[in-house]
Write a protein that holds these residues in place. Structure first.
Motif, PDB file in Angstrom:
ATOM      1  N   THR A   1      -3.513   9.687   2.607  1.00  0.00           N
ATOM      2  CA  THR A   1      -3.458  11.131   3.666  1.00  0.00           C
ATOM      3  C   THR A   1      -3.015  12.101   2.972  1.00  0.00           C
ATOM      4  O   THR A   1      -3.439  13.298   3.369  1.00  0.00           O
ATOM      5  CB  THR A   1      -2.345  10.525   4.472  1.00  0.00           C
ATOM      6  N   ALA A   2      -2.114  12.009   1.640  1.00  0.00           N
ATOM      7  CA  ALA A   2      -1.548  13.278   0.803  1.00  0.00           C
ATOM      8  C   ALA A   2      -2.619  13.717  -0.298  1.00  0.00           C
ATOM      9  O   ALA A   2      -2.712  14.915  -0.738  1.00  0.00           O
ATOM     10  CB  ALA A   2      -0.304  13.044   0.476  1.00  0.00           C
ATOM     11  N   PHE A   3      -3.324  12.548  -0.826  1.00  0.00           N
ATOM     12  CA  PHE A   3      -3.895  13.009  -2.053  1.00  0.00           C
ATOM     13  C   PHE A   3      -5.563  12.795  -1.752  1.00  0.00           C
ATOM     14  O   PHE A   3      -6.236  13.134  -2.493  1.00  0.00           O
ATOM     15  CB  PHE A   3      -3.351  11.927  -3.032  1.00  0.00           C
ATOM     16  N   GLY A   4      -5.932  12.084  -0.748  1.00  0.00           N
ATOM     17  CA  GLY A   4      -7.348  11.890  -0.371  1.00  0.00           C
ATOM     18  C   GLY A   4      -8.089  11.062  -1.266  1.00  0.00           C
ATOM     19  O   GLY A   4      -9.344  11.047  -1.411  1.00  0.00           O
TER      20      GLY A   4
ATOM     21  N   ALA B   1       0.787  -1.258  -0.199  1.00  0.00           N
ATOM     22  CA  ALA B   1      -0.047  -0.084  -0.080  1.00  0.00           C
ATOM     23  C   ALA B   1       0.930   1.271  -0.150  1.00  0.00           C
ATOM     24  O   ALA B   1       1.953   1.303   0.645  1.00  0.00           O
ATOM     25  CB  ALA B   1      -0.992  -0.038   1.310  1.00  0.00           C
ATOM     26  N   THR B   2       0.204   2.326  -0.586  1.00  0.00           N
ATOM     27  CA  THR B   2       0.819   3.809  -0.583  1.00  0.00           C
ATOM     28  C   THR B   2       0.207   4.782   0.351  1.00  0.00           C
ATOM     29  O   THR B   2      -0.712   5.249  -0.116  1.00  0.00           O
ATOM     30  CB  THR B   2       1.296   4.101  -2.050  1.00  0.00           C
TER      31      THR B   2
ATOM     32  N   ASP C   1      -1.053   7.625   9.328  1.00  0.00           N
ATOM     33  CA  ASP C   1      -1.381   7.265   7.852  1.00  0.00           C
ATOM     34  C   ASP C   1      -1.425   5.904   7.886  1.00  0.00           C
ATOM     35  O   ASP C   1      -2.232   5.448   6.711  1.00  0.00           O
ATOM     36  CB  ASP C   1      -0.038   7.835   7.029  1.00  0.00           C
ATOM     37  N   LEU C   2      -0.990   4.707   8.474  1.00  0.00           N
ATOM     38  CA  LEU C   2      -1.220   3.596   8.128  1.00  0.00           C
ATOM     39  C   LEU C   2      -2.654   3.169   8.773  1.00  0.00           C
ATOM     40  O   LEU C   2      -3.383   2.408   8.010  1.00  0.00           O
ATOM     41  CB  LEU C   2      -0.335   2.720   9.113  1.00  0.00           C
ATOM     42  N   LEU C   3      -2.907   3.788  10.074  1.00  0.00           N
ATOM     43  CA  LEU C   3      -4.445   3.885  10.239  1.00  0.00           C
ATOM     44  C   LEU C   3      -5.448   4.283   9.143  1.00  0.00           C
ATOM     45  O   LEU C   3      -6.563   3.671   9.083  1.00  0.00           O
ATOM     46  CB  LEU C   3      -4.747   4.473  11.667  1.00  0.00           C
TER      47      LEU C   3
ATOM     48  N   LYS D   1       5.239   8.193  14.300  1.00  0.00           N
ATOM     49  CA  LYS D   1       3.786   8.513  13.845  1.00  0.00           C
ATOM     50  C   LYS D   1       3.975   9.288  12.735  1.00  0.00           C
ATOM     51  O   LYS D   1       3.738  10.567  12.809  1.00  0.00           O
ATOM     52  CB  LYS D   1       2.955   8.886  14.924  1.00  0.00           C
ATOM     53  N   THR D   2       4.006   8.725  11.424  1.00  0.00           N
ATOM     54  CA  THR D   2       4.063   9.557  10.286  1.00  0.00           C
ATOM     55  C   THR D   2       2.525   9.739   9.908  1.00  0.00           C
ATOM     56  O   THR D   2       1.465   9.052  10.153  1.00  0.00           O
ATOM     57  CB  THR D   2       4.537   8.543   8.962  1.00  0.00           C
ATOM     58  N   LEU D   3       2.414  11.055   9.157  1.00  0.00           N
ATOM     59  CA  LEU D   3       0.969  11.456   8.599  1.00  0.00           C
ATOM     60  C   LEU D   3       0.660  11.247   7.344  1.00  0.00           C
ATOM     61  O   LEU D   3       1.732  11.246   6.574  1.00  0.00           O
ATOM     62  CB  LEU D   3       0.928  12.978   8.900  1.00  0.00           C
TER      63      LEU D   3
END
Length: 364
Positions: free
Chosen positions: A92-95, A86-87, A116-118, A362-364
């Motif tokens: 999260t960035a493109f919706g 998955a990307t 971002d994983l969640l 915790k990446t967004l």
């Protein structure tokens, strides 16, 4: 069974003490998984079988992403099902909301907390994709999102650098996907016990070799790690461990990709670690090693093969009768973990607390 103490039960301020203990306890944690979590493992495999997926999607970050690469190969080789990584930034960035064919998502995370994983998992659930969550925290948000949650059983990991949680992820994916492919529980459990015995030998036999090697590498500023097939995950994870704990430029590659560009990183005396234990892809790894040696690379071979001009970590225990070659990545990562630890200590660092890094990212 007798369960050994985990690093979390032995508080210490000695540099590297947690990482050293966590590397050493890995075989015991693997036994905990098959001894205590059979129902969860079989439930995860059952979900995959019943879904009859046309696609498996792995969602992961960091070391877990390297475990997911291993899982991708397993999915192809055991199930004959296409698999992709998955990307998260798509969500999260493109919706973007994706449409999936008949799929199952395997979400792999030590903490189960990265936003971002969640979000990626939630988006898949909205699309009707069932989720199998693999985490080391049964109370995590990711665990709650899974139709099935499989605990990694690694125990508390206190060193920032992941070691036992990484191999627990590899093993858990191996067990679940083997069961989903129809391999009997007793056969899978037998393979795990063979791996445990082999890992115990690797831990003992490679430690002095790696300690000597670390003393010779204290002045290096970059290292290249190369594998192929199942061992590509080891190359990437081994490089990450060296980078995290030693603040050096380490990179891990498939031998096929490395020939296209990273070979240009090799100049006189550049350390090049090549992983030759996995039979599939070994020829291309050895060809890359030959090309790197011509450029003056300092060859370090982890596995069989090599010549008198190369330094050698033999991994003799991998010759154990009956060991499934798909389990080799659990074993060949051990000397790279040991090297990251030993090199960090030899250069006056604390591998338990690398500068600028946190245990949970915790990446967004």
């Amino acid at each position: 069974m007798t369960i050994t103490p985990t690093a979390a039960t032995t508080p210490t301020t000695v540099p590297g003490a947690y990482m050293r203990a966590e590397i050493a306890e890995q075989p015991y944690r693997w036994l905990d998984l098959i001894d205590w979590k059979r129902p969860a493992l079989e439930a995860a495999a059952g979900l995959i079988r019943e879904a009859e997926p046309q696609l498996l999607v792995f969602a992961a970050r960091g070391s877990s992403d390297h475990a997911a690469i291993y899982g991708q190969y397993l999915a192809h080789n055991l199930l004959g099902v296409p698999a992709l990584l998955a990307t998260p930034s798509t969500v999260t960035a493109f919706g973007t909301e994706l449409r999936y064919p008949a799929s199952v998502m395997l979400a792999v995370s030590q903490s189960g907390e990265s936003p971002d994983l969640l979000d990626t998992v939630r988006a898949a659930k909205r699309a009707g994709v069932p989720i199998v969550a693999f985490t080391n925290n049964e109370m995590s948000p990711l665990a709650a999102l899974g139709e099935v949650h499989v605990p990694l059983m690694a125990g508390a990991e206190l060193s920032v650098a992941a070691t036992k949680t990484y191999t627990a992820e590899l093993l858990t994916l191996y067990v679940v996907l083997s069961l989903a492919a129809g391999v009997a529980w007793n056969d899978v459990a037998s393979q795990v016990r063979i791996a445990v015995n082999a890992a115990t030998s690797v831990l003992k036999n490679t430690a002095p070799i790696v300690a000597d090697l670390a003393e010779k590498l204290t002045a290096v500023e970059r290292i290249l790690v190369v594998g192929r097939g199942y061992s590509m995950s080891t190359a990437k994870e081994g490089a990450l461990k060296l980078m995290e704990t030693n603040a050096i430029a380490a990179s891990g590659w498939s031998a096929a990709d490395a020939t296209h560009g990273p070979l240009g990183q090799v100049v006189e005396s550049t350390p090049v670690i090549v992983l030759t234990a996995s039979p599939a892809g070994r020829d291309s790894v050895e060809r890359f090693a030959s090309a790197a040696a011509i450029l003056g690379g300092r060859m370090i071979i982890v596995g069989p093969g090599g010549d008198d001009n190369a330094e050698h970590v033999p991994l003799a225990a991998l010759d154990s009768v009956g060991l499934d070659t798909a389990l080799i990545p659990l074993l060949e990562i051990i000397p790279l973990q040991q090297l990251a630890l030993a090199l960090s200590l030899a250069t006056g660092k604390n591998p338990d607390l690398p500068a600028g890094l946190n245990k949970v990212t915790k990446t967004l």
